[in-house]
Design a protein around this motif. Structure first.
Motif, PDB file in Angstrom:
ATOM      1  N   ASP A 104       0.808  -1.216   0.000  1.00  0.00           N
ATOM      2  CA  ASP A 104       0.000   0.000   0.000  1.00  0.00           C
ATOM      3  C   ASP A 104       0.851   1.280   0.000  1.00  0.00           C
ATOM      4  O   ASP A 104       0.442   2.314   0.518  1.00  0.00           O
ATOM      5  CB  ASP A 104      -0.978  -0.007   1.186  1.00  0.00           C
ATOM      6  N   GLY A 105       2.065   1.155  -0.547  1.00  0.00           N
ATOM      7  CA  GLY A 105       2.867   2.350  -0.814  1.00  0.00           C
ATOM      8  C   GLY A 105       3.572   2.975   0.383  1.00  0.00           C
ATOM      9  O   GLY A 105       4.032   4.113   0.319  1.00  0.00           O
ATOM     10  N   LYS A 106       3.681   2.246   1.494  1.00  0.00           N
ATOM     11  CA  LYS A 106       4.399   2.800   2.659  1.00  0.00           C
ATOM     12  C   LYS A 106       5.846   2.311   2.629  1.00  0.00           C
ATOM     13  O   LYS A 106       6.109   1.160   2.294  1.00  0.00           O
ATOM     14  CB  LYS A 106       3.711   2.378   3.945  1.00  0.00           C
ATOM     15  N   LYS A 107       6.757   3.241   3.018  1.00  0.00           N
ATOM     16  CA  LYS A 107       8.178   2.896   2.919  1.00  0.00           C
ATOM     17  C   LYS A 107       8.775   2.567   4.280  1.00  0.00           C
ATOM     18  O   LYS A 107       8.437   3.208   5.273  1.00  0.00           O
ATOM     19  CB  LYS A 107       8.951   4.080   2.335  1.00  0.00           C
ATOM     20  N   VAL A 108       9.648   1.582   4.312  1.00  0.00           N
ATOM     21  CA  VAL A 108      10.415   1.341   5.543  1.00  0.00           C
ATOM     22  C   VAL A 108      11.901   1.235   5.177  1.00  0.00           C
ATOM     23  O   VAL A 108      12.250   0.860   4.057  1.00  0.00           O
ATOM     24  CB  VAL A 108       9.984   0.048   6.291  1.00  0.00           C
ATOM     25  N   GLU A 109      12.711   1.596   6.142  1.00  0.00           N
ATOM     26  CA  GLU A 109      14.164   1.587   5.956  1.00  0.00           C
ATOM     27  C   GLU A 109      14.691   0.156   6.105  1.00  0.00           C
ATOM     28  O   GLU A 109      14.285  -0.564   7.026  1.00  0.00           O
ATOM     29  CB  GLU A 109      14.776   2.479   7.041  1.00  0.00           C
ATOM     30  N   VAL A 110      15.596  -0.250   5.222  1.00  0.00           N
ATOM     31  CA  VAL A 110      16.237  -1.568   5.349  1.00  0.00           C
ATOM     32  C   VAL A 110      17.424  -1.421   6.314  1.00  0.00           C
ATOM     33  O   VAL A 110      18.228  -0.500   6.183  1.00  0.00           O
ATOM     34  CB  VAL A 110      16.726  -2.062   3.965  1.00  0.00           C
ATOM     35  N   ASP A 111      17.523  -2.309   7.307  1.00  0.00           N
ATOM     36  CA  ASP A 111      18.627  -2.210   8.278  1.00  0.00           C
ATOM     37  C   ASP A 111      19.874  -2.932   7.792  1.00  0.00           C
ATOM     38  O   ASP A 111      20.985  -2.468   7.958  1.00  0.00           O
ATOM     39  CB  ASP A 111      18.195  -2.799   9.627  1.00  0.00           C
TER      40      ASP A 111
END
Ligand code: HDE
Length: 710
Positions: free
Chosen positions: A586-593
């Motif tokens: 749904d188009g939400k971004k998260v940071e890759v660790d």
């Protein structure tokens, strides 16, 4: 000739106190003598392409300082990591000791702790099979107290005079400097096979205790018997124990070996990171107190460092807590230059006649004079006591203090008699009046001659997974020994510990099994010796969970699990193919660790795979992902998946475990630490069950028993 003019000071000018420069801001580069440096990239040359000039004092200073940067590393315990913190006693211990730092529960005594491996050099890996050092320097108002212990409560040898021999045997062999940071070689096991007193410690070294999951999750032991002495000068024997509040946890051997390559700094990083994140490691200090009149009551010689006093016989009383809450500012200045010494005791704590301890009382100061290069090493900031230091010791290489006054001897009248003798009621150390008499002899006490009963006690006390691991460890360690006679002697020693154990050891190393038992196993056990009984099951605090996701993941599922982990005190890190961000369905971004390249399953305690068709499809296409899950499964870690994430789990070896497992009416499967549900509505329940599973630490029932029937 004209008369010289008198130079006049302008009285109106203000004094400029140059001392203020000593509180510098560190902004501008200077030489070590304080002269400003405006270029540290080019040496001073004659012309652009000409020779370098000897007058380039900046170049000379920079190179010659660099040439001397290395100091001798510690001859043992070279590889270590340290942290600052404090210690607080729970209630006054005045009944037992006059030690000032053990009186007032409101006092926070600063400490510096250093954890280490024993055999490896400074640059070796953290996760090798080895004992770990557990040293704590307490900066008390009455001087520094060092408790220099290990994570194993006993030692290899009974007398300090054998220390160079065992360390030579343990370290890489002298002709080819192999192997590094490992005991698995002929020389070590040759020595052990000839020194039966080592068998108790050997059992610990072969156990999971020698593979701690973290410095934050291992016990510490003072090993020797010491004394507590109170105001009335009554002495009692004491043994020290550190217990980590997170419980005792270990790695598995395959994991430890892989970590040595994937992240040789695994323990160092773990300690550093936990402190940076505010997850301060905490350890309770406990004591076993033995009245002097009970010295011989337990049939165990308390001066023999190859023996422990089982906690079930003399309980460990918690007396205070250590919290490590600050990383060092500079590794060399603090962790490397810190000098621990079991001879550094304060009033109220004293020595026993343990011949291993007595040897240590000489060795540490001696080695530090060599390693740190000057008798003035106690003046280094990390070694300096918090209380004032006054005496008539003077000068020597690198004197860092500027002693005042005319007198440097005692007695003196010119200096007002100072420094005077410290009064006893102000913390002066007075050695305990231990009455000793006897002939000068080089002998071992007859009471030190039982080398096996506690090795057997340890074996009997292990859980069956711990026993399996120990047997496998013998196959690895002795499997690397070439000399058949050495192996034969070792099997004989194991036969003195337990006949079944000896048979299983011989099975893996190609020597005949002993035909009969030497003695029958006494059958006693001490539950406190098993890791199983030292690991609380109710917390997942500071555990690290890999969340495997890619573009198109299910945001709600991922964040539900991540938040639940965070609430429980664990850390969920997103692992993906590339760094940067990934976008959900749904188009939400998260940071890759972390990426699959920069991390590995062995660096985490558990794994979770959220749904999202596209994400799972892309993960399936990467072979590292299946390896990641298989490895976590093999190492008995908790694994969870929701939605389409379950498809990935079913592509791994976990499939075999789940075949024909009926799912609950709500489509939730919980099996040996694997929790999956294809129904996204179950994500919260999965989170709950996942947390429960992680708190069990490992799911040993997944391991196939190779050697033991029960
Ligand atoms: Fe040590 N040991 N040791 N040791 N030891 C050293 O001291 C020694 C022993 C222990 O983080 C050295 O400054 C002898 C038992 C730790 O800096 C050295 C004997 C135990 C550390 C030395 C022993 C230990 C050391 C090397 C037999 C567990 C690291 C550098 C008489 C209770 C401290 C140094 C740190 C370090 C000698 C036996 C623990 C050479 C001669 C038993 C944790 O002096």
């Amino acid at each position: 000739m004209s008369e010289p003019k008198e130079q006049k000071i302008d009285e109106s000018s203000k004094d400029r106190d140059l001392e203020q420069f000593r509180q510098d801001t560190g902004e501008y580069m200077t030489t070590n003598h304080g002269v400003g440096v405006n270029n540290t990239n080019d040496s001073l040359k004659v012309g652009e392409r000409g020779p370098t000039l000897i007058e380039d004092f900046h170049l000379q200073e920079k190179l010659s300082h660099f040439d001397r940067e290395r100091i001798p590393e510690r001859v043992v315990h070279a590889r270590g990591s340290g942290a600052h913190g404090y210690f607080q006693v729970y209630e006054s211990l005045a009944k037992y000791t006059k030690a000032n730092f053990l009186q007032d529960p409101s006092v926070k005594t600063p400490v510096f702790a250093r954890f280490s491996t024993v055999a490896g050099f400074r640059g070796s890996a953290d996760t090798v099979r080895d004992a770990r050092g557990f040293s704590v320097k307490f900066y008390t108002e009455e001087g520094n107290y060092d408790l220099v212990g290990n994570n194993i409560p006993v030692f290899f040898i009974q007398d300090g005079i054998k220390f160079p021999d065992i360390v030579h045997a343990l370290k890489p062999e002298p002709h080819n400097e192999m192997p590094q940071a490992a005991a698995a070689h002929d020389n070590f096991w040759d020595f052990i096979s000839l020194v039966p007193e080592s068998m108790h410690m050997i059992m610990w070294i072969l156990s999971d205790r020698a593979l701690p999951r973290s410095y934050r999750m291992m016990q510490g032991f003072g090993v020797h018997t010491f004394r507590f002495v109170n105001e009335q000068l009554k002495s009692r024997f004491v043994k020290f124990h550190w217990k980590p509040l997170l419980g005792v946890h270990s790695l598995v051997w395959d994991e430890a070996q892989k970590l040595a390559g994937k992240d040789p700094d695994f323990h160092r990083r773990d300690l550093w990171k936990a402190i940076e994140m505010g997850d301060y490691p905490e350890y309770e200090l406990g004591v076993q107190i033995i009245e002097e009149e009970d010295e011989f009551k337990y049939g165990i010689d308390i001066l023999d460092a190859t023996k422990l006093i089982p906690e079930e016989i003399v309980p460990v009383t918690p007396i205070g807590k250590m919290v490590l809450n600050r990383n060092p500012d500079n590794f060399f200045a603090e962790t490397e230059q810190v000098a621990f010494n079991p001879a550094r005791v304060v009033s109220g704590i004293d020595f026993s006649n343990d011949p291993l301890l007595q040897g240590r009382l000489f060795s540490y100061h001696d080695t530090q004079l060599h390693r740190l290069g000057s008798a003035n090493f106690p003046e280094l900031p990390i070694n300096r006591p918090v209380c004032p230091v006054h005496n008539n010791q003077r000068d020597a290489v690198m004197q860092m203090k500027v002693p005042q006054g005319k007198t440097n001897y005692f007695p003196n009248s010119i200096g007002g008699g100072c420094p005077m003798m410290s009064p006893e009621n102000m913390g002066a150390f007075v050695h305990y009046k231990d009455k000793v008499e006897g002939e000068k002899v080089r002998v071992r006490s007859e009471t030190f001659s039982d080398h096996f009963s506690q090795a057997t006690l340890f074996w009997n006390s292990l859980s069956s997974p711990e026993k399996e691991h120990l047997i496998q460890a013998t196959h690895f360690e002795l499997g690397k020994v070439d000399n058949p006679e050495v192996k034969g002697r070792l099997v004989d020693l194991f036969n003195h510990v337990d006949h079944e154990l000896a048979k299983l050891v011989s099975l893996g190393i190609g020597v005949p099994a002993p035909s009969k038992a030497v003695t029958s196993n006494h059958g006693n056990l001490s539950p406190a010796l098993s890791i199983e009984n030292n690991s609380p099951k109710e917390t997942i605090k500071t555990r690290q969970v890999a969340i495997l996701a890619a573009q198109g993941f299910d945001f709600a599922q991922l964040t539900t699990i991540q938040k639940a982990l965070k609430k429980a005190g664990a850390l969920g890190e997103i692992v993906s193919q590339f760094k940067g961000t990934i976008e959900s369905l749904d188009g939400k971004k998260v940071e890759v660790d972390k990426t699959f390249l920069t991390s590995a399953s062995v660096m985490f305690d558990a794994v979770y795979i959220p749904g999202g068709q596209q994400s799972v499809k892309s993960l399936k296409a990467q072979t590292e992902v299946i390896d990641f899950i298989n490895e976590a499964f093999k190492h008995c870690k908790s694994i969870a998946a929701t939605g389409e994430g379950v498809d990935l789990v079913l592509k791994s070896q976990i499939q075999g475990l789940l075949l024909n497992k009926p799912s609950s009416p709500e489509e939730l499967i919980i099996e040996k630490g694997v929790i999956i549900s294809q129904d996204p509505a179950q994500t919260e329940r999965v989170a709950l069950e996942f947390i429960k599973a992680i708190s069990a630490h490992r799911h040993w029932t997944r391991e196939v028993k190779q050697f033991l029937t029960q």
